[in-house]
Write a protein that holds these residues in place. Structure first.
Motif, PDB file in Angstrom:
ATOM      1  N   TRP A 126      28.530   3.471  -0.411  1.00  0.00           N
ATOM      2  CA  TRP A 126      28.015   3.011   0.886  1.00  0.00           C
ATOM      3  C   TRP A 126      27.315   4.127   1.647  1.00  0.00           C
ATOM      4  O   TRP A 126      26.457   3.858   2.487  1.00  0.00           O
ATOM      5  CB  TRP A 126      29.152   2.412   1.705  1.00  0.00           C
ATOM      6  N   VAL A 127      27.635   5.344   1.343  1.00  0.00           N
ATOM      7  CA  VAL A 127      27.007   6.485   2.013  1.00  0.00           C
ATOM      8  C   VAL A 127      25.751   6.928   1.257  1.00  0.00           C
ATOM      9  O   VAL A 127      24.737   7.252   1.871  1.00  0.00           O
ATOM     10  CB  VAL A 127      28.007   7.655   2.140  1.00  0.00           C
ATOM     11  N   GLU A 128      25.818   6.906  -0.050  1.00  0.00           N
ATOM     12  CA  GLU A 128      24.730   7.464  -0.851  1.00  0.00           C
ATOM     13  C   GLU A 128      23.733   6.445  -1.396  1.00  0.00           C
ATOM     14  O   GLU A 128      22.592   6.802  -1.672  1.00  0.00           O
ATOM     15  CB  GLU A 128      25.310   8.267  -2.017  1.00  0.00           C
ATOM     16  N   GLU A 129      24.166   5.191  -1.574  1.00  0.00           N
ATOM     17  CA  GLU A 129      23.270   4.230  -2.220  1.00  0.00           C
ATOM     18  C   GLU A 129      22.944   3.001  -1.373  1.00  0.00           C
ATOM     19  O   GLU A 129      21.800   2.586  -1.305  1.00  0.00           O
ATOM     20  CB  GLU A 129      23.894   3.755  -3.539  1.00  0.00           C
ATOM     21  N   PHE A 130      23.949   2.392  -0.781  1.00  0.00           N
ATOM     22  CA  PHE A 130      23.758   1.120  -0.109  1.00  0.00           C
ATOM     23  C   PHE A 130      23.907   1.214   1.407  1.00  0.00           C
ATOM     24  O   PHE A 130      24.324   0.282   2.062  1.00  0.00           O
ATOM     25  CB  PHE A 130      24.761   0.095  -0.660  1.00  0.00           C
ATOM     26  N   PHE A 131      23.546   2.378   1.966  1.00  0.00           N
ATOM     27  CA  PHE A 131      23.763   2.629   3.387  1.00  0.00           C
ATOM     28  C   PHE A 131      23.033   1.635   4.279  1.00  0.00           C
ATOM     29  O   PHE A 131      23.488   1.338   5.376  1.00  0.00           O
ATOM     30  CB  PHE A 131      23.363   4.060   3.751  1.00  0.00           C
ATOM     31  N   GLU A 132      21.923   1.083   3.801  1.00  0.00           N
ATOM     32  CA  GLU A 132      21.173   0.129   4.625  1.00  0.00           C
ATOM     33  C   GLU A 132      21.926  -1.188   4.816  1.00  0.00           C
ATOM     34  O   GLU A 132      21.618  -1.944   5.724  1.00  0.00           O
ATOM     35  CB  GLU A 132      19.778  -0.123   4.041  1.00  0.00           C
ATOM     36  N   GLN A 133      22.942  -1.449   4.002  1.00  0.00           N
ATOM     37  CA  GLN A 133      23.732  -2.672   4.124  1.00  0.00           C
ATOM     38  C   GLN A 133      24.948  -2.510   5.033  1.00  0.00           C
ATOM     39  O   GLN A 133      25.605  -3.488   5.365  1.00  0.00           O
ATOM     40  CB  GLN A 133      24.228  -3.106   2.737  1.00  0.00           C
ATOM     41  N   VAL A 134      25.235  -1.281   5.431  1.00  0.00           N
ATOM     42  CA  VAL A 134      26.451  -0.984   6.186  1.00  0.00           C
ATOM     43  C   VAL A 134      26.249  -1.288   7.664  1.00  0.00           C
ATOM     44  O   VAL A 134      25.206  -0.968   8.242  1.00  0.00           O
ATOM     45  CB  VAL A 134      26.841   0.499   5.998  1.00  0.00           C
ATOM     46  N   ASP A 135      27.268  -1.882   8.262  1.00  0.00           N
ATOM     47  CA  ASP A 135      27.277  -2.126   9.702  1.00  0.00           C
ATOM     48  C   ASP A 135      27.177  -0.779  10.423  1.00  0.00           C
ATOM     49  O   ASP A 135      27.969   0.127  10.148  1.00  0.00           O
ATOM     50  CB  ASP A 135      28.580  -2.822  10.077  1.00  0.00           C
ATOM     51  N   PRO A 136      26.219  -0.617  11.322  1.00  0.00           N
ATOM     52  CA  PRO A 136      26.044   0.670  12.010  1.00  0.00           C
ATOM     53  C   PRO A 136      27.286   1.147  12.766  1.00  0.00           C
ATOM     54  O   PRO A 136      27.469   2.342  12.959  1.00  0.00           O
ATOM     55  CB  PRO A 136      24.893   0.409  12.988  1.00  0.00           C
ATOM     56  N   THR A 137      28.164   0.244  13.145  1.00  0.00           N
ATOM     57  CA  THR A 137      29.362   0.650  13.896  1.00  0.00           C
ATOM     58  C   THR A 137      30.394   1.356  13.020  1.00  0.00           C
ATOM     59  O   THR A 137      31.299   1.992  13.550  1.00  0.00           O
ATOM     60  CB  THR A 137      30.022  -0.544  14.591  1.00  0.00           C
TER      61      THR A 137
END
Length: 92
Positions: A33-44
């Motif tokens: 989630w930090v290195e590959e799919f960060f754009e899918q993570v809730d900003p909060t």
């Protein structure tokens, strides 16, 4: 793969504090989630995932000028700092 929600991230952090998972396991869990799919993570929860991702950071030299993920060395953040960071996050 569905991005983690706040409750899942909180569970990982609590498990780390309790010693139920290692820093390296927390890093591995947060890594996608930090290195590959960060754009899918809730900003909060983005910053929290970055914290979990970095709790395995160690100093790799005696002068403590170089750091890396995992491996031998002294952890950059001690257990007390991890607990205090969790408490600060929860109060926000």
């Amino acid at each position: 793969m569905k991005p983690p929600m706040r409750a899942e991230v909180e569970r990982q952090w609590v498990d780390l504090i309790r010693g139920e998972i290692t820093r390296e396991q927390a890093h591995a869990w947060a890594k996608p989630w930090v290195e590959e799919f960060f754009e899918q993570v809730d900003p909060t929860i983005e910053n929290v995932l970055q914290s979990l991702h970095g709790f395995d950071m160690v100093y790799t030299d005696p002068e403590r000028t170089w750091i890396a993920h995992g491996g031998p060395g002294v952890y950059v953040h001690d257990a007390a700092w991890i607990r205090e960071s969790f408490e600060r996050w929860k109060t926000r």
